[in-house]
Design an enzyme around this catalytic site. Structure first.
Site, PDB file in Angstrom:
ATOM      1  CB  VAL A  43     -12.540 -26.935 -41.645  1.00  0.00           C
ATOM      2  CG1 VAL A  43     -11.110 -27.288 -41.242  1.00  0.00           C
ATOM      3  CG2 VAL A  43     -12.513 -26.063 -42.889  1.00  0.00           C
ATOM      4  CB  ILE A  65     -18.791 -21.419 -36.802  1.00  0.00           C
ATOM      5  CG1 ILE A  65     -19.726 -22.609 -36.970  1.00  0.00           C
ATOM      6  CG2 ILE A  65     -19.568 -20.155 -36.520  1.00  0.00           C
ATOM      7  CD1 ILE A  65     -20.467 -22.928 -35.692  1.00  0.00           C
ATOM      8  N   PRO A  83      -7.316 -25.049 -35.721  1.00  0.00           N
ATOM      9  CG  PRO A  83      -5.184 -25.417 -36.566  1.00  0.00           C
ATOM     10  CD  PRO A  83      -6.331 -26.125 -35.932  1.00  0.00           C
ATOM     11  CD  GLU A  84      -6.712 -17.286 -36.893  1.00  0.00           C
ATOM     12  OE1 GLU A  84      -7.821 -16.731 -36.932  1.00  0.00           O
ATOM     13  OE2 GLU A  84      -5.667 -16.708 -36.519  1.00  0.00           O
ATOM     14  N   GLY A  85      -7.708 -21.052 -40.385  1.00  0.00           N
ATOM     15  CA  GLY A  85      -6.980 -21.244 -41.627  1.00  0.00           C
ATOM     16  C   GLY A  85      -6.646 -22.683 -41.953  1.00  0.00           C
ATOM     17  CB  THR A 103     -28.317 -23.486 -49.228  1.00  0.00           C
ATOM     18  OG1 THR A 103     -27.525 -23.073 -48.115  1.00  0.00           O
ATOM     19  CG2 THR A 103     -29.415 -24.428 -48.746  1.00  0.00           C
ATOM     20  N   GLY A 148     -24.883 -30.791 -41.043  1.00  0.00           N
ATOM     21  CA  GLY A 148     -26.050 -29.945 -41.218  1.00  0.00           C
ATOM     22  C   GLY A 148     -25.722 -28.638 -41.912  1.00  0.00           C
ATOM     23  CB  ALA A 149     -27.554 -26.329 -43.849  1.00  0.00           C
ATOM     24  CE  LYS A 167     -24.028 -28.828 -46.164  1.00  0.00           C
ATOM     25  NZ  LYS A 167     -23.495 -28.168 -44.963  1.00  0.00           N
TER      26      LYS A 167
END
Length: 238
Positions: free
Chosen positions: A17, A13, A200-202, A41, A110-111, A37
């Site tokens: 980024v 999600i 923003p996406e991308g 995984t 987190g993961a 981190k």
């Protein structure tokens, strides 16, 4: 704030980024930044993971990874299948504390979601956040279905005495639908915490120099940015 835990309402999600954007904005504000981190995984030895991606996008931050397991599974499951010890909350606390001694801001990514098991005892990222007494930034999806996930995450934080620093939308679409636009007003209600940004996406595909030039504009001042939630929503009122 010296330690900020970054969690999501699920996987894929935009946590990494968003972490990179916060790191970028903090660096631009003159802060020294480390990214931790605890468990990576789904990445083989020698392959770049989430920390490498943050460093690629954000630039000169300190990166640390405590363990990695090759299969793309929940940390506890991935560690067990690899025949290796998991990373436990106390180890995360200790690693973050060491980084905080030399950095203004430590971002602990987190993961997956907040309550994904990280060890055989059923510990979660929330347990590490409690040991650190650190606020949790929730990265959420933009569209239909996100309100329930955010509300559940916020309820889990509250029941554990943890503070939700706010919500950042991990991938704001170029052509938002009605549900996505309405969520700008509804997400803060569900989280009982402010909306602190929309990436923003991308965004992760931008060249690093371009990413660094604009990242602060996606985040609110609480995250070292210039983004204004009220203005963003008003300009997109359905």
């Amino acid at each position: 704030m010296s330690v900020l835990v970054v969690s999501g309402t699920g996987t894929e999600i935009g946590k990494t980024v968003v972490t990179a954007a916060v790191a970028t904005a903090a660096l631009a504000a003159g802060r020294s930044v480390a990214v931790l981190k605890p468990t990576q995984t789904g990445v083989a030895p020698g392959e770049p993971g989430d920390v490498a991606e943050v460093l690629r996008l954000a630039g000169p931050v300190t990166g640390a990874e405590l363990a990695r397991f090759p299969e793309p599974l929940a940390p506890d499951t991935a560690a067990r299948r690899a025949g290796r010890a998991p990373v436990r909350p106390r180890e995360i606390e200790q690693a973050a504390a060491r980084l905080a001694a030399d950095h203004d801001l430590v971002l602990v990514e987190g993961a997956g979601g907040l309550l994904v098991r990280i060890d055989e005892a059923g510990s979660t990222l929330a347990d590490a956040a409690r040991l650190l007494d650190a606020p949790v930034l929730v990265v959420a999806q933009a569209g239909l279905g996100t309100l329930n996930s955010v509300a559940l995450t916020a309820e889990a934080l509250g029941s554990r005495g943890l503070r939700c620093a706010g919500v950042v939308i991990g991938s704001w679409p170029a052509d938002p639908d009605l549900a996505t636009l309405c969520n700008l007003a509804d997400l803060p209600k569900c989280a009982e915490a402010p909306l602190l940004g929309a990436v923003p996406e991308g965004a992760g595909t931008l060249p690093p120099d371009d990413f660094r030039a604009v990242a602060a504009g996606w985040l609110a001042p609480e995250l070292y940015g210039t983004w204004d939630a009220a203005r963003f929503a008003a300009e997109r009122r359905p």
